[in-house]
Scaffold this motif. Structure first.
Motif, mmCIF file in Angstrom:
data_model
loop_
_atom_site.group_PDB
_atom_site.id
_atom_site.type_symbol
_atom_site.label_atom_id
_atom_site.label_comp_id
_atom_site.label_asym_id
_atom_site.label_seq_id
_atom_site.Cartn_x
_atom_site.Cartn_y
_atom_site.Cartn_z
ATOM 1 N N GLU A 137 0.833 -1.203 0.000
ATOM 2 C CA GLU A 137 0.000 0.000 0.000
ATOM 3 C C GLU A 137 0.868 1.254 0.000
ATOM 4 O O GLU A 137 0.580 2.219 -0.715
ATOM 5 C CB GLU A 137 -0.944 -0.005 1.212
ATOM 6 C CG GLU A 137 -2.091 -0.973 1.056
ATOM 7 C CD GLU A 137 -2.955 -1.087 2.303
ATOM 8 O OE1 GLU A 137 -2.615 -0.462 3.348
ATOM 9 O OE2 GLU A 137 -3.972 -1.792 2.248
ATOM 10 N N ARG A 138 1.967 1.273 0.747
ATOM 11 C CA ARG A 138 2.895 2.419 0.757
ATOM 12 C C ARG A 138 3.524 2.609 -0.625
ATOM 13 O O ARG A 138 3.621 3.730 -1.125
ATOM 14 C CB ARG A 138 3.990 2.207 1.809
ATOM 15 C CG ARG A 138 3.542 2.432 3.208
ATOM 16 C CD ARG A 138 4.707 2.303 4.180
ATOM 17 N NE ARG A 138 4.237 2.214 5.552
ATOM 18 C CZ ARG A 138 4.829 1.533 6.496
ATOM 19 N NH1 ARG A 138 5.943 0.862 6.239
ATOM 20 N NH2 ARG A 138 4.332 1.517 7.708
ATOM 21 N N GLU A 162 0.946 4.003 -2.892
ATOM 22 C CA GLU A 162 0.768 5.428 -2.631
ATOM 23 C C GLU A 162 1.933 6.228 -3.195
ATOM 24 O O GLU A 162 1.742 7.296 -3.797
ATOM 25 C CB GLU A 162 0.632 5.688 -1.118
ATOM 26 C CG GLU A 162 -0.675 5.217 -0.518
ATOM 27 C CD GLU A 162 -0.694 5.333 1.003
ATOM 28 O OE1 GLU A 162 0.261 5.899 1.592
ATOM 29 O OE2 GLU A 162 -1.676 4.855 1.611
ATOM 30 N N GLU A 180 1.581 6.228 -6.916
ATOM 31 C CA GLU A 180 0.482 7.116 -7.303
ATOM 32 C C GLU A 180 0.923 8.572 -7.185
ATOM 33 O O GLU A 180 0.596 9.416 -8.040
ATOM 34 C CB GLU A 180 -0.760 6.857 -6.451
ATOM 35 C CG GLU A 180 -1.492 5.586 -6.820
ATOM 36 C CD GLU A 180 -2.663 5.294 -5.891
ATOM 37 O OE1 GLU A 180 -2.776 5.934 -4.814
ATOM 38 O OE2 GLU A 180 -3.467 4.407 -6.240
#
Length: 127
Positions: A107-108, A111, A114
């Motif tokens: 997820e990091r 992110e 992104e």
């Protein structure tokens, strides 16, 4: 002769009295013996009943001991299964924990990418 006859009659009466007393005593002793025989028979029957109860109780104890041994065996088997399942559960929890860490890392990274993508698109749009 008359005196002798009286003497012998008196002696005969005395002997008859002794005989009657001895017969009465014999009757009492026979009654006592009969009573003792009855008590012995009752005691013997009680002893036999106690023996039978003892045998029955020993049988019950042996049956309960057998059941107890079976229950202990089952309990040991269940303990082994529980330990196996606990080990599997611990392994699954470890794997879940690792997966959670990996998910957080992914997820990091997502992110971060992104953010990089947004930054790149912003830069491209500016150009």
């Amino acid at each position: 002769l008359q005196k002798e006859l009286l003497k012998y009659k008196q002696e005969a009466r005395n002997l008859q009295g002794i005989k009657d007393a001895l017969q009465q005593r014999l009757i009492q002793q026979d009654a006592s013996v009969l009573q003792l025989k009855q008590e012995l028979l009752r005691a013997s029957m009680d002893k036999e009943e106690l023996h039978n109860q003892n045998v029955d109780l020993q049988r019950k104890v042996e049956e309960r001991n057998r059941l107890l041994a079976e229950y202990k065996k089952e309990l040991c088997q269940k303990d082994r299964h529980l330990q196996q399942h606990q080990a599997k559960l611990d392994e699954m929890l470890r794997q879940l924990s690792e997966a959670s860490y990996q998910q957080v890392d992914l997820e990091r990274e997502l992110e971060h990418r992104e953010a990089l993508l947004a930054h790149c698109m912003k830069r491209e749009a500016e150009e």
